[in-house]
Design an enzyme around this catalytic site. Structure first.
Site, PDB file in Angstrom:
ATOM      1  N   MET A   1      -8.411  -9.232 -30.490  1.00  0.00           N
ATOM      2  CA  MET A   1      -7.379 -10.046 -29.676  1.00  0.00           C
ATOM      3  C   MET A   1      -7.637  -9.881 -28.300  1.00  0.00           C
ATOM      4  SD  MET A   1      -4.686  -9.142 -27.767  1.00  0.00           S
ATOM      5  CE  MET A   1      -2.976  -8.165 -28.592  1.00  0.00           C
TER       6      MET A   1
ATOM      7  N   GLU B   1       6.916  -7.920 -32.214  1.00  0.00           N
ATOM      8  CA  GLU B   1       6.805  -6.501 -32.089  1.00  0.00           C
ATOM      9  C   GLU B   1       7.768  -5.807 -32.711  1.00  0.00           C
ATOM     10  OE1 GLU B   1       5.277  -5.079 -28.406  1.00  0.00           O
ATOM     11  OE2 GLU B   1       6.876  -3.489 -28.185  1.00  0.00           O
TER      12      GLU B   1
ATOM     13  N   GLU C   1       4.543 -13.720 -28.346  1.00  0.00           N
ATOM     14  CA  GLU C   1       5.408 -12.843 -28.608  1.00  0.00           C
ATOM     15  C   GLU C   1       6.531 -12.514 -28.023  1.00  0.00           C
ATOM     16  OE1 GLU C   1       2.863  -9.290 -27.704  1.00  0.00           O
ATOM     17  OE2 GLU C   1       4.581  -7.776 -27.374  1.00  0.00           O
TER      18      GLU C   1
ATOM     19  N   ASP D   1      12.616  -0.360 -23.520  1.00  0.00           N
ATOM     20  CA  ASP D   1      11.375  -0.549 -24.250  1.00  0.00           C
ATOM     21  C   ASP D   1      10.828   0.748 -24.596  1.00  0.00           C
ATOM     22  OD1 ASP D   1       9.277  -1.712 -25.507  1.00  0.00           O
ATOM     23  OD2 ASP D   1       8.501  -2.459 -23.622  1.00  0.00           O
TER      24      ASP D   1
ATOM     25  N   ASP E   1       1.026  -1.205 -30.892  1.00  0.00           N
ATOM     26  CA  ASP E   1       1.184  -1.466 -29.284  1.00  0.00           C
ATOM     27  C   ASP E   1       2.382  -0.480 -28.950  1.00  0.00           C
ATOM     28  OD1 ASP E   1       1.586  -2.390 -26.879  1.00  0.00           O
ATOM     29  OD2 ASP E   1       2.600  -4.344 -27.232  1.00  0.00           O
TER      30      ASP E   1
ATOM     31  N   ASP F   1       8.296   1.943 -27.052  1.00  0.00           N
ATOM     32  CA  ASP F   1       6.907   1.739 -27.313  1.00  0.00           C
ATOM     33  C   ASP F   1       6.698   3.050 -28.213  1.00  0.00           C
ATOM     34  OD1 ASP F   1       6.601  -0.746 -26.877  1.00  0.00           O
ATOM     35  OD2 ASP F   1       5.570  -0.537 -25.000  1.00  0.00           O
TER      36      ASP F   1
ATOM     37  N   LYS G   1      10.359 -11.218 -26.683  1.00  0.00           N
ATOM     38  CA  LYS G   1      11.081  -9.858 -26.289  1.00  0.00           C
ATOM     39  C   LYS G   1      12.441 -10.431 -25.555  1.00  0.00           C
ATOM     40  CE  LYS G   1      10.196  -5.613 -23.767  1.00  0.00           C
ATOM     41  NZ  LYS G   1       9.294  -4.948 -22.872  1.00  0.00           N
TER      42      LYS G   1
ATOM     43  N   ASP H   1       2.488  -6.398 -33.605  1.00  0.00           N
ATOM     44  CA  ASP H   1       2.520  -5.327 -32.674  1.00  0.00           C
ATOM     45  C   ASP H   1       3.580  -4.301 -33.374  1.00  0.00           C
ATOM     46  OD1 ASP H   1       0.861  -6.471 -30.970  1.00  0.00           O
ATOM     47  OD2 ASP H   1       2.104  -6.559 -29.325  1.00  0.00           O
TER      48      ASP H   1
ATOM     49  N   HIS I   1      -5.904  -6.891 -22.016  1.00  0.00           N
ATOM     50  CA  HIS I   1      -5.428  -7.669 -21.018  1.00  0.00           C
ATOM     51  C   HIS I   1      -6.790  -7.934 -20.144  1.00  0.00           C
ATOM     52  CE1 HIS I   1      -1.653  -6.104 -22.022  1.00  0.00           C
ATOM     53  NE2 HIS I   1      -1.020  -7.193 -21.648  1.00  0.00           N
TER      54      HIS I   1
ATOM     55  N   HIS J   1      10.609  -4.781 -29.860  1.00  0.00           N
ATOM     56  CA  HIS J   1      11.042  -5.963 -29.248  1.00  0.00           C
ATOM     57  C   HIS J   1      12.332  -6.572 -30.055  1.00  0.00           C
ATOM     58  CE1 HIS J   1       7.323  -6.709 -26.756  1.00  0.00           C
ATOM     59  NE2 HIS J   1       7.856  -5.658 -26.550  1.00  0.00           N
TER      60      HIS J   1
ATOM     61  N   ASP K   1      -7.072  -5.066 -17.860  1.00  0.00           N
ATOM     62  CA  ASP K   1      -7.222  -3.930 -18.403  1.00  0.00           C
ATOM     63  C   ASP K   1      -8.567  -3.549 -18.224  1.00  0.00           C
ATOM     64  OD1 ASP K   1      -4.510  -3.686 -19.103  1.00  0.00           O
ATOM     65  OD2 ASP K   1      -5.034  -4.186 -21.240  1.00  0.00           O
TER      66      ASP K   1
HETATM   67  C1  GLT Z   1       3.056  -4.892 -22.655  1.00  0.00           C
HETATM   68  C2  GLT Z   1       4.201  -5.219 -23.325  1.00  0.00           C
HETATM   69  C3  GLT Z   1       3.503  -5.646 -24.827  1.00  0.00           C
HETATM   70  C4  GLT Z   1       2.657  -6.621 -24.915  1.00  0.00           C
HETATM   71  C5  GLT Z   1       1.429  -6.533 -24.353  1.00  0.00           C
HETATM   72  C6  GLT Z   1       0.750  -7.780 -24.230  1.00  0.00           C
HETATM   73  S1  GLT Z   1       1.643  -5.873 -22.727  1.00  0.00           S
HETATM   74  O1  GLT Z   1       2.594  -3.679 -22.925  1.00  0.00           O
HETATM   75  O2  GLT Z   1       5.080  -4.373 -23.552  1.00  0.00           O
HETATM   76  O3  GLT Z   1       4.680  -5.823 -25.879  1.00  0.00           O
HETATM   77  O4  GLT Z   1       2.224  -7.070 -26.278  1.00  0.00           O
HETATM   78  O5  GLT Z   1       0.644  -8.393 -22.916  1.00  0.00           O
HETATM   79 MN    MN Z   2       3.552  -6.003 -27.677  1.00  0.00          MN
HETATM   80 MN    MN Z   3       6.806  -3.251 -26.287  1.00  0.00          MN
END
Ligand code: GLT
Ligand code: MN
Ligand code: MN
Length: 388
Positions: free
Chosen positions: A89, A218, A182, A256, A288, A258, A184, A246, A55, A221, A58
């Site tokens: 990316m 993702e 993306e 969430d 991700d 991750d 979510k 992702d 980002h 998500h 970042d």
């Molecule tokens: C954030 C989010 C991710 C996205 C990123 C891109 S930022 O961490 O949870 O799923 O892909 O903005």
């Molecule tokens: Mn993501």
């Molecule tokens: Mn995520």
């Protein structure tokens, strides 16, 4: 057996925010000291990643002076050159700063919407400067807690207007860049607009330049929403829209998480990897995700290595699946065509319609046939668990 070592051709990438996560959560503060972007690039080089994504903030803190910005870029560029990592990316942070508390492109406040345009154009320039070819839009704050606050139709229109603006911006600057949206369903907002990859695919077709815009699905998500991720990925692929992906993992119905790729639903991860490898997906495989909060930076490396290793193990399993005589025999049997019926499928004609209407189907003999899916599924489990 391969060595399971990541190679550049695998295109394994990580965001600066993934290995750079300091383990903050809504209930607790950081557990790891922050590392600079350049330090994170060296860490990724050490574990064998191909690329790094970021980002805008970042890399460059939101309040950095021009001199600070130049110094950070210089160190980052050197780390990339030293390690051979690339930046495939980039994306914009449109969620962290308080100004985005009610969204960015969909905010009711025109000043916020204009600031979001400005911040994104600058972030696109930054991404392109480092070679990014895919630009991700994750609208984490584009949603509501109360639907009294916003028109859901206006939100779609505002999102569309913003995406059309950025497509023209990229064309105007002759950037070699594609956009990937993306989805979510929720978090950090109570509800987020365009909550699934399917919603995004429909939205893209309403844009002025749909050919420039695809998706960045993702795992977590779609699993949050209890959806079969691979099916959404397949839909995006079939539509020519799978520009990026992702990879991570997630228990359905939870916050969430991750998680490390493949660490929760190994069967879903297997079908996903098999899909990507079978169709010849060639864009980055971006993890991700982030390490457990229990870890120090050695644990972060374990996490990153684990994501790539699991992907490569599942890739081997997919090859075994495709070569397994018992599995393939069942697949051949259950996919057999009927030569008498085959010519009736495809494009409509009155003759075909009449021929199909005239067939007498023996429903009970057709439905009495066992399909052997139990055996097929168990063979798949045996294979994944290493018993074939
Ligand atoms: C954030 C989010 C991710 C996205 C990123 C891109 S930022 O961490 O949870 O799923 O892909 O903005
Ligand atoms: Mn993501
Ligand atoms: Mn995520």
């Amino acid at each position: 057996m391969t060595t399971l070592l990541p190679k550049p051709e695998h295109k394994f990438t990580f965001g600066l925010w993934t290995v750079g996560s300091v383990g903050r959560d809504p209930f607790g503060s950081a557990v790891r000291d922050p590392k600079t972007p350049a330090e994170l690039v060296y860490l990724l080089g050490e574990v064998g990643a191909y690329g790094v994504n970021f980002h805008d903030n970042d890399l460059i803190p939101i309040d950095a002076t021009p001199a600070e910005e130049e110094a950070i870029k210089k160190d980052f560029r050197k780390a990339l050159a030293d390690t051979g990592l690339v930046v495939p990316m980039a994306t914009t942070n449109l969620f962290g700063d308080p100004i985005f508390k009610d969204g960015a492109f969909t905010s009711n406040d025109p000043k916020v919407r204009a600031y979001a345009l400005q911040k994104t154009m600058r972030a696109i320039d930054l991404g392109v400067e480092f070679g990014a070819k895919v630009y991700v839009f994750w609208g984490g704050r584009e949603g509501t807690e109360t639907d009294s606050s916003k028109s859901a139709v206006d939100a779609i229109k505002r999102n569309r207007e913003a995406m059309n603006f950025f497509c023209e911006y990229a064309i105007d600057h002759q950037y070699d860049l594609k956009f990937a949206l993306e989805a979510k369903p929720n978090e950090p907002r109570g509800d987020i607009y365009n909550p699934t990859t399917g919603h995004m695919l429909a939205f893209i077709e309403t844009l002025d330049h749909p050919e420039m815009v695809g998706v960045n699905p993702e795992v977590a998500h779609e699993h949050m929403a209890g959806i079969n991720f691979m099916h959404g990925v397949a839909q995006a692929w079939e539509a020519g829209k799978l520009f990026h992906i992702d990879l991570n993992d997630q228990y359905p119905g939870r916050y969430d998480q991750d998680l490390r790729f493949g660490s929760r639903d190994i069967k879903a991860a297997f079908y996903l990897v098999k899909f990507l490898e079978d169709v010849g997906y060639d864009a980055p495989r971006h993890f991700d995700a982030h390490a457990f909060r229990t870890e120090d930076y050695e644990g972060v490396k374990d996490f990153a290595r684990g994501c790539m290793r699991t992907y490569l193990m599942l890739k081997e399993k997919a090859q075994l699946f495709n070569a397994d005589p018992d599995i393939q025999a069942i697949l051949t049997e259950i996919n057999a065509e009927d030569p008498a019926i085959a010519p009736l499928f495809g494009k409509y004609s009155a003759e075909k319609a009449n021929a199909i209407k005239a067939i007498t189907f023996d429903r009970s003999s057709i439905s009495n046939r066992g399909l052997k899916y139990e055996r097929l599924d168990q063979l798949t489990i045996d294979l994944i668990l290493g018993y074939r």
